[in-house]
Design a protein around this motif. Structure first.
Motif, mmCIF file in Angstrom:
data_model
loop_
_atom_site.group_PDB
_atom_site.id
_atom_site.type_symbol
_atom_site.label_atom_id
_atom_site.label_comp_id
_atom_site.label_asym_id
_atom_site.label_seq_id
_atom_site.Cartn_x
_atom_site.Cartn_y
_atom_site.Cartn_z
ATOM 1 N N HIS A 46 2.072 -15.750 -8.561
ATOM 2 C CA HIS A 46 1.552 -16.580 -9.636
ATOM 3 C C HIS A 46 1.839 -15.888 -10.958
ATOM 4 N N PRO A 47 2.313 -16.630 -11.970
ATOM 5 C CA PRO A 47 2.684 -15.996 -13.237
ATOM 6 C C PRO A 47 1.550 -15.227 -13.901
ATOM 7 N N SER A 48 0.284 -15.695 -13.712
ATOM 8 C CA SER A 48 -0.836 -15.028 -14.370
ATOM 9 C C SER A 48 -1.329 -13.807 -13.615
ATOM 10 N N LEU A 49 -0.815 -13.597 -12.424
ATOM 11 C CA LEU A 49 -1.228 -12.455 -11.617
ATOM 12 C C LEU A 49 -0.126 -11.401 -11.631
ATOM 13 N N PRO A 50 -0.351 -10.273 -12.292
ATOM 14 C CA PRO A 50 0.706 -9.264 -12.372
ATOM 15 C C PRO A 50 0.963 -8.624 -11.011
ATOM 16 N N PRO A 51 2.169 -8.149 -10.762
ATOM 17 C CA PRO A 51 2.452 -7.444 -9.505
ATOM 18 C C PRO A 51 1.779 -6.082 -9.511
ATOM 19 N N ILE A 52 1.813 -5.432 -8.372
ATOM 20 C CA ILE A 52 1.319 -4.065 -8.287
ATOM 21 C C ILE A 52 2.154 -3.188 -9.220
ATOM 22 N N LYS A 53 1.474 -2.285 -9.899
ATOM 23 C CA LYS A 53 2.147 -1.413 -10.855
ATOM 24 C C LYS A 53 2.055 0.032 -10.370
ATOM 25 N N TYR A 54 3.173 0.739 -10.415
ATOM 26 C CA TYR A 54 3.205 2.144 -9.997
ATOM 27 C C TYR A 54 3.411 3.036 -11.208
ATOM 28 N N LEU A 55 2.511 3.996 -11.393
ATOM 29 C CA LEU A 55 2.608 4.967 -12.480
ATOM 30 C C LEU A 55 3.033 6.302 -11.895
ATOM 31 N N HIS A 56 4.191 6.779 -12.314
ATOM 32 C CA HIS A 56 4.731 8.035 -11.789
ATOM 33 C C HIS A 56 4.242 9.202 -12.643
ATOM 34 N N LEU A 57 3.585 10.168 -11.996
ATOM 35 C CA LEU A 57 3.054 11.319 -12.720
ATOM 36 C C LEU A 57 3.934 12.549 -12.566
ATOM 37 N N HIS A 58 4.388 12.808 -11.332
ATOM 38 C CA HIS A 58 5.127 14.063 -11.099
ATOM 39 C C HIS A 58 5.801 14.008 -9.731
ATOM 40 N N GLU A 59 6.944 14.673 -9.628
ATOM 41 C CA GLU A 59 7.585 14.845 -8.321
ATOM 42 C C GLU A 59 8.416 16.108 -8.323
ATOM 43 N N CYS A 60 8.334 16.843 -7.220
ATOM 44 C CA CYS A 60 9.180 18.012 -6.984
ATOM 45 C C CYS A 60 9.481 18.031 -5.485
ATOM 46 N N ASP A 61 10.134 19.086 -5.005
ATOM 47 C CA ASP A 61 10.475 19.135 -3.582
ATOM 48 C C ASP A 61 9.235 19.208 -2.688
ATOM 49 N N SER A 62 8.138 19.738 -3.230
ATOM 50 C CA SER A 62 6.951 19.969 -2.414
ATOM 51 C C SER A 62 5.992 18.791 -2.378
ATOM 52 N N PHE A 63 5.885 18.060 -3.484
ATOM 53 C CA PHE A 63 4.910 16.977 -3.517
ATOM 54 C C PHE A 63 5.254 15.985 -4.624
ATOM 55 N N SER A 64 4.620 14.825 -4.537
ATOM 56 C CA SER A 64 4.728 13.825 -5.604
ATOM 57 C C SER A 64 3.329 13.298 -5.904
ATOM 58 N N ILE A 65 3.137 12.845 -7.147
ATOM 59 C CA ILE A 65 1.857 12.288 -7.574
ATOM 60 C C ILE A 65 2.127 10.954 -8.252
ATOM 61 N N GLY A 66 1.394 9.930 -7.860
ATOM 62 C CA GLY A 66 1.550 8.621 -8.479
ATOM 63 C C GLY A 66 0.278 7.817 -8.346
ATOM 64 N N ILE A 67 0.188 6.743 -9.127
ATOM 65 C CA ILE A 67 -0.978 5.869 -9.110
ATOM 66 C C ILE A 67 -0.514 4.428 -8.893
ATOM 67 N N PHE A 68 -1.129 3.746 -7.941
ATOM 68 C CA PHE A 68 -0.874 2.330 -7.712
ATOM 69 C C PHE A 68 -2.017 1.531 -8.338
ATOM 70 N N CYS A 69 -1.685 0.690 -9.313
ATOM 71 C CA CYS A 69 -2.656 -0.200 -9.945
ATOM 72 C C CYS A 69 -2.481 -1.586 -9.327
ATOM 73 N N MET A 70 -3.530 -2.075 -8.652
ATOM 74 C CA MET A 70 -3.422 -3.289 -7.857
ATOM 75 C C MET A 70 -4.302 -4.403 -8.419
ATOM 76 N N PRO A 71 -3.721 -5.591 -8.651
ATOM 77 C CA PRO A 71 -4.534 -6.748 -9.041
ATOM 78 C C PRO A 71 -5.307 -7.281 -7.840
ATOM 79 N N PRO A 72 -6.361 -8.067 -8.070
ATOM 80 C CA PRO A 72 -7.163 -8.594 -6.950
ATOM 81 C C PRO A 72 -6.307 -9.369 -5.952
ATOM 82 N N SER A 73 -6.611 -9.184 -4.673
ATOM 83 C CA SER A 73 -5.958 -9.859 -3.544
ATOM 84 C C SER A 73 -4.533 -9.374 -3.272
#
Length: 220
Positions: A46-73
């Motif tokens: 639906h145009p008024s419902l944004p898709p899931i958004k991924y915020l990339h914080l950091h990545e290296c060979d050992s680990f990665s950090i990110g945030i998933f922002c999810m709209p309802p449903s």
């Protein structure tokens, strides 16, 4: 494995202290607190419902950090984390979590065939709540999220996904086959309520877009 567990527990203790304001999401968290729903749409449908958004914080060979922002449903389909330890912290909002671990059963020659798994978690989580941990073969390594309200999940993956090193993200669904047993004999024990999972491609309306991280810079 013991060292990995200890390190994960230490990191969980640190993650438990993180608030939305620490990662530039206080405005979104305030919106989630006053959200009154419901909104029964799938991400991207639906145009008024944004898709899931991924915020990339950091990545290296050992680990990665990110945030998933999810709209309802919105839903992140069932997926795995091969050979990885994952710490997940719900920053704000509410979501359903369902997770499985593979059962130690001879694998089919064709990896696309259904495999047996046991249910680890089937619950609703609401922030503030504790950090969850999944391990390569325990803790619910295969999981799915469905947003109840606007919500955000901070994930630390160690090591991160890597196609070169065989750590692919594979999506799964419950097998529609009716001939698969609901019980299995494993190591002399009867395992009930077996769930059979098979690989699949997510639907076209499953959309994750890259967003801009507005929090402090992560330095290793």
């Amino acid at each position: 494995m013991f060292l990995r567990t200890v390190v994960a527990l230490v990191h969980r203790f640190q993650l438990d202290k993180i608030k939305p304001s620490d990662v530039g999401l206080e405005q979104e968290a305030q919106y989630a607190r006053v959200w009154s729903g419901p909104m029964h749409q799938c991400n991207g449908s639906h145009p008024s419902l944004p898709p899931i958004k991924y915020l990339h914080l950091h990545e290296c060979d050992s680990f990665s950090i990110g945030i998933f922002c999810m709209p309802p449903s919105s839903i992140i389909p069932l997926h795995n984390h091969p050979g990885m330890t994952v710490l997940s912290k719900l920053l704000y909002g509410s979501l359903y979590v369902k997770s499985y671990d593979w059962l130690d059963f001879p694998a089919a020659a064709d990896p696309s065939q259904a495999r047996p798994a046991e249910l680890v978690r089937d619950t609703e989580m609401t922030a503030p709540c504790g950090t969850t941990i999944l391990y390569p073969s325990s803790g619910g390594n295969i999981h799915t999220f469905e947003a109840v309200t606007p919500c955000a999940i901070l994930d630390i993956l160690s090591p991160p996904y890597s196609s070169e090193n065989g750590r692919h993200c594979t999506y799964f669904r419950n097998s529609p086959r009716k001939d698969l047993p609901g019980e299995l004999q494993l190591n002399g024990m009867t395992v009930s309520d077996v769930t059979w999972l098979e690989e699949f491609q997510p639907p076209d309306n499953f959309v994750i877009r890259r967003g801009q991280y507005r929090g402090p810079v992560i330095r290793r």
